[in-house]
Design a protein around this motif. Sequence first.
Motif, PDB file in Angstrom:
ATOM      1  N   ALA A   1      -2.344  -3.114  -1.185  1.00 23.96           N
ATOM      2  CA  ALA A   1      -3.482  -2.916  -1.741  1.00 23.96           C
ATOM      3  C   ALA A   1      -3.921  -3.634  -3.229  1.00 23.96           C
ATOM      4  CB  ALA A   1      -3.551  -1.454  -2.434  1.00 23.96           C
TER       5      ALA A   1
ATOM      6  N   ALA B   1       0.844  -1.088  -0.146  1.00 21.98           N
ATOM      7  CA  ALA B   1       0.025   0.044   0.019  1.00 21.98           C
ATOM      8  C   ALA B   1       0.910   1.213  -0.018  1.00 21.98           C
ATOM      9  CB  ALA B   1      -0.845  -0.070   1.043  1.00 21.98           C
TER      10      ALA B   1
ATOM     11  N   THR C   1      -7.999  -2.197   0.014  1.00 23.80           N
ATOM     12  CA  THR C   1      -6.804  -1.583   1.033  1.00 23.80           C
ATOM     13  C   THR C   1      -6.656  -2.443   2.329  1.00 23.80           C
ATOM     14  OG1 THR C   1      -6.705   0.528  -0.116  1.00 23.80           O
ATOM     15  CG2 THR C   1      -5.313   0.232   1.823  1.00 23.80           C
TER      16      THR C   1
END
Length: 523
Positions: free
Chosen positions: A473, A57, A510
């Motif tokens: 993510a 992420a 996410t």
Amino acid sequence: MTNPSTLYRGGVLHCPADPSATALLVSDGRIAWLGADADAPAADRVVELGGALVTPAFVDAHVHATDTGLALSGLDLSGVRSSGELLDAVSAFAAGLPGDAVVLGHGWDESNWSDRTLPDAVALGRAAGGRRVYLSQASIHSALVSESLLAACPEVVSAPGYDASGWLRRDAHHVVREAALGSISAAQRVAAQRTALRHAASLGIAAVHECGGPGTSDEMDFTGLLAISGDGVPEVYGYWGELLGAAKARELGAVGAGGDLYADGALGSRTAHVSQPYLDGDAGSCGHGYVTAEQVRDHLLDCAAHGLQGGFHAIGDAAISTVLQGFAAAAGKLGVDRLRAARHRVEHAEIMNKRLIAGFVEYGIVASMQPAFDRLWGGAGRMYESRLGLDRSLESNPMGAMHGVGVALAFGSDSPVTPLDPWGSVRAAAAHHNPVQRMSVRAAFAAHTRGGWRAVHLDNEGVLALGAPATFAVWSTPAGVDRGLPVLLADDPELRGPEDPTPLPVCRATVLRGDVIYEEGQS
């Protein structure tokens, strides 16, 4: 009691240590297994990725969460192109507010108007039906305000940067900003912060660095934001920018005494401290420096005494030079190795040269930079050229040169100065207006992921690896994937640049330390 495990399978993983991996197992907030689908262990829950890309992420290394939330839910002036359009927007927005409300707006940028004449304080008040008006310029270093807001702050008349027209800069701007934002209720503030953080999560951002301090935000705003960090939203790492404020920063829960500790202003408001005069505005003006080298030295010594990371906001080359003089003086007291170990930061670092870049290398300074600045304001015919001239504008934001000599980079947006847009920022770094300053997509992605974690001394974060935190993510990639990263640049070299038409990835989910903080389709 252990938490249920989750197997994500059938994807494409950005995992340099195992490029063939298509699945990962999450257990107790960490990556417990990586490999091929066929070899996957049993899990309590299975998520089918359907060929989606999984990457670490993003971290946005410079945000203002409350301002971002207010901009997302309030009056967005980034699209206005004239004084008349601005007044019409204020009038329409104010019509839906109570009579005693303050009209808060953000994002106007007169540098891209054909007629750069701004409305005065009287016209703003008239458009708002007599309400107080505070409209921050895109840089957040100046604002247009109404006559009634000026009247509510009588002390502003004697503050540097005051102008009766209602366009306020420097200390005068800080005075009216505090008054305007003070009108926001505690409930509105929390709602704005959550709006900003939820939006960040929807873009694949799992952590942000909040840059607060006197003149930017108050202590209640800062501590309130830290209190909701990671509560179903991205984590927040706070920097409190107050000179000699290391003890205060630690007391407030900050990870550093820096961020918006202003060594100068901004190019948009012509308050960034540059070595050569601005080409527009007041003749001979080089902006404003707000600290001395001695103050920089003493602040770094204060940070060392409290075991805290420090840093400064510095945009112009003259301001950055002052900061580096302070670093040199601090090194004389502490030694270079101790300074390097602290990973002190400089925010923005827009106007650099080889000597200044060498100083960042010598003292191990992290450059917290915003690639969108070049995308929006660099190149011919844009704000940097108006302020500095074309040659100097093309030398600005030299991310490629800094990366090439080993400067540690942490990318962000400075939202709401520029929008939260991580893949857009990665592409902006790879498609700088000046080809000499371009980085590879892979290096820019690392600066926007692992670079942000390293900037807060979390060196084991930002990778998909066995035992690492499960923070990642999931992406749809309309332009395809190349060696574990999305295709962001056009095949045709003629189309590559800040306006490259290649579609950007879309976030599907996410995950922060194993917890899903965003899922496509959620409200």
